[in-house]
Design a protein around this motif. Sequence first.
Motif, PDB file in Angstrom:
ATOM      1  N   VAL A 133     -21.801 -16.594 -23.014  1.00  0.00           N
ATOM      2  CA  VAL A 133     -21.002 -16.142 -22.122  1.00  0.00           C
ATOM      3  C   VAL A 133     -20.519 -17.449 -21.040  1.00  0.00           C
ATOM      4  O   VAL A 133     -21.701 -17.647 -20.320  1.00  0.00           O
ATOM      5  N   ASN A 134     -19.454 -17.978 -20.784  1.00  0.00           N
ATOM      6  CA  ASN A 134     -19.167 -18.800 -20.085  1.00  0.00           C
ATOM      7  C   ASN A 134     -18.449 -18.470 -18.651  1.00  0.00           C
ATOM      8  O   ASN A 134     -18.365 -19.309 -17.694  1.00  0.00           O
ATOM      9  N   GLY A 135     -17.791 -17.040 -18.830  1.00  0.00           N
ATOM     10  CA  GLY A 135     -17.125 -16.440 -17.859  1.00  0.00           C
ATOM     11  C   GLY A 135     -16.735 -15.189 -18.207  1.00  0.00           C
ATOM     12  O   GLY A 135     -16.944 -14.654 -19.280  1.00  0.00           O
ATOM     13  N   ARG A 180     -33.435 -13.745 -27.727  1.00  0.00           N
ATOM     14  CA  ARG A 180     -33.596 -14.519 -26.745  1.00  0.00           C
ATOM     15  C   ARG A 180     -32.745 -14.771 -25.822  1.00  0.00           C
ATOM     16  O   ARG A 180     -31.580 -14.724 -25.831  1.00  0.00           O
ATOM     17  N   LEU A 181     -33.178 -14.725 -24.489  1.00  0.00           N
ATOM     18  CA  LEU A 181     -32.208 -14.645 -23.056  1.00  0.00           C
ATOM     19  C   LEU A 181     -32.446 -16.085 -22.324  1.00  0.00           C
ATOM     20  O   LEU A 181     -33.410 -16.241 -22.266  1.00  0.00           O
ATOM     21  N   HIS A 182     -31.353 -16.616 -22.057  1.00  0.00           N
ATOM     22  CA  HIS A 182     -31.221 -17.634 -21.088  1.00  0.00           C
ATOM     23  C   HIS A 182     -29.873 -17.382 -20.284  1.00  0.00           C
ATOM     24  O   HIS A 182     -29.048 -17.209 -20.494  1.00  0.00           O
ATOM     25  N   ALA A 183     -30.278 -17.493 -18.841  1.00  0.00           N
ATOM     26  CA  ALA A 183     -29.062 -17.173 -17.925  1.00  0.00           C
ATOM     27  C   ALA A 183     -29.332 -18.156 -16.866  1.00  0.00           C
ATOM     28  O   ALA A 183     -30.578 -18.432 -16.354  1.00  0.00           O
ATOM     29  N   VAL A 184     -28.187 -18.453 -16.441  1.00  0.00           N
ATOM     30  CA  VAL A 184     -28.313 -19.293 -15.027  1.00  0.00           C
ATOM     31  C   VAL A 184     -27.372 -19.030 -14.119  1.00  0.00           C
ATOM     32  O   VAL A 184     -26.142 -18.550 -14.536  1.00  0.00           O
ATOM     33  N   LEU A 185     -27.600 -18.666 -12.901  1.00  0.00           N
ATOM     34  CA  LEU A 185     -26.703 -18.026 -11.857  1.00  0.00           C
ATOM     35  C   LEU A 185     -26.077 -19.480 -11.137  1.00  0.00           C
ATOM     36  O   LEU A 185     -26.608 -20.443 -10.886  1.00  0.00           O
ATOM     37  N   PRO A 186     -24.804 -19.182 -10.430  1.00  0.00           N
ATOM     38  CA  PRO A 186     -24.085 -20.191  -9.618  1.00  0.00           C
ATOM     39  C   PRO A 186     -25.259 -20.176  -8.345  1.00  0.00           C
ATOM     40  O   PRO A 186     -25.784 -19.185  -8.025  1.00  0.00           O
ATOM     41  N   PRO A 187     -25.171 -21.405  -7.584  1.00  0.00           N
ATOM     42  CA  PRO A 187     -24.217 -22.519  -7.917  1.00  0.00           C
ATOM     43  C   PRO A 187     -24.813 -23.483  -8.892  1.00  0.00           C
ATOM     44  O   PRO A 187     -24.148 -24.326  -9.135  1.00  0.00           O
ATOM     45  N   VAL A 188     -25.938 -23.342  -9.486  1.00  0.00           N
ATOM     46  CA  VAL A 188     -26.295 -24.102 -10.359  1.00  0.00           C
ATOM     47  C   VAL A 188     -25.617 -23.955 -11.676  1.00  0.00           C
ATOM     48  O   VAL A 188     -25.271 -25.146 -12.235  1.00  0.00           O
ATOM     49  N   ALA A 189     -25.100 -22.828 -12.165  1.00  0.00           N
ATOM     50  CA  ALA A 189     -23.911 -22.906 -13.003  1.00  0.00           C
ATOM     51  C   ALA A 189     -22.821 -22.808 -12.276  1.00  0.00           C
ATOM     52  O   ALA A 189     -22.530 -21.875 -11.574  1.00  0.00           O
ATOM     53  N   VAL A 190     -21.967 -23.728 -12.719  1.00  0.00           N
ATOM     54  CA  VAL A 190     -20.685 -24.049 -11.920  1.00  0.00           C
ATOM     55  C   VAL A 190     -19.648 -22.803 -12.167  1.00  0.00           C
ATOM     56  O   VAL A 190     -19.308 -22.811 -13.544  1.00  0.00           O
ATOM     57  N   CYS A 206     -19.190 -19.543 -12.712  1.00  0.00           N
ATOM     58  CA  CYS A 206     -19.805 -18.238 -13.106  1.00  0.00           C
ATOM     59  C   CYS A 206     -21.042 -18.400 -13.786  1.00  0.00           C
ATOM     60  O   CYS A 206     -21.815 -19.303 -14.292  1.00  0.00           O
ATOM     61  N   THR A 207     -21.836 -17.310 -13.672  1.00  0.00           N
ATOM     62  CA  THR A 207     -23.006 -16.947 -14.313  1.00  0.00           C
ATOM     63  C   THR A 207     -22.984 -17.361 -15.870  1.00  0.00           C
ATOM     64  O   THR A 207     -22.046 -16.847 -16.460  1.00  0.00           O
TER      65      THR A 207
END
Length: 389
Positions: free
Chosen positions: A72-74, A131-141, A143-144
């Motif tokens: 999921v990119n957006g 397996r889950l990997h998730a990154v929140l803004p602002p590290v992820a530009v 959107c999560t």
Amino acid sequence: MRDALVDAVRLRLAEAGAAPGATEVAAALRAQGHPYGSTEVVELVRRLRSEMVGAGPLDPLLADPAVTDVLVNGPDEVWMDRGGGLERATGVRFADRQAVRRLAQRLATAAGRRLDDARPWTDARLPDGTRLHAVLPPVAVGCTHISLRVSRARPFTLPELVRAGSLPESGALLLRAMVRARLSYVVSGGTGTGKTTLLAALLGLAGPAERLVVVEDSAELRPDHPHVVRLEGRSPNQEGAGHVGLRELVRQALRIRPDRLVIGEVRGAEVAEFLAALNTGHEGGCGTVHANAAADVPARLEALASSAGLDRAALHSQLASALDAVVHLVREADGRRRVAEVALLRRGEGGLVGTEPAARFLPGGEVRRGSGWERLVAMCGRAERWAAS
């Protein structure tokens, strides 16, 4: 069904403390002045339940047995991999960016991990093994970002990999002989080449009386074997305490009588303990490692060993007697994963360890024997069927 209506019903149910059942949803719809029929109620119940206890809009993708990865990119940019490379998941979208963030945080919570502004990323295993990997803004530009690697309920067997075109029948016989001969090996390849899939299939070939001790940062390996002990690393809590790394887990694994020591992915200082174990009578050990080619594995392990304080000479000295072979995987342009090569490790001039090609598997199924073939045959035993082929 309009997102505004779904949000309104969700809010009303939350205020009432009601579960998203058919009766409760129908009452909430009536309260909104929208007299829907039974079909609409059932669809809304399904959607609300998936958002509260499942993976929301991603549930249909995760339920597809052909899907291996969901990205999921957006809100309206969801991708999936069904074995043929990444493709856009048309018709799958989130209400907004906040909906993506909420899903990522809920999945992290289900995995027992923290995901917030103070800790904006997580790498975890969900209860079903995904397996889950998730990154929140602002590290992820913007959107999560969410990445899900789907875990199969049942691991592939070697014959299934042959039918899928991942390796020829003669290659399967060769790998089976290596496992039976208790050779120590690593499965190498790039991201998404199927290293964990192949390793699980090979572990299923170990003798039923053998005890497999599997050490992983995030438990993914599920070999079809009657005696598997699994140890999983742990991230630190909010106070920074409680961290359990792979290096310590490998030490613990050696104390619980492993017949085969397995490291799901060698990617840090634990390489020192792994090689030391293979040098002290623990034959048949194995694991995976990221590398672009089989010939790159010694250099890759050398780089990892530096984080454990091992200098180049010490690493190559241990490597020469610890590992026997490298099984290398590639992913073709069409997305197909296959075994490309089996190489042996050999110490060369100056004491440095390099690789020697033993067998190459071409895309059409042809097998080309390399300079290390005869040595591999001798290591496995000439009585094996594949040796005469």
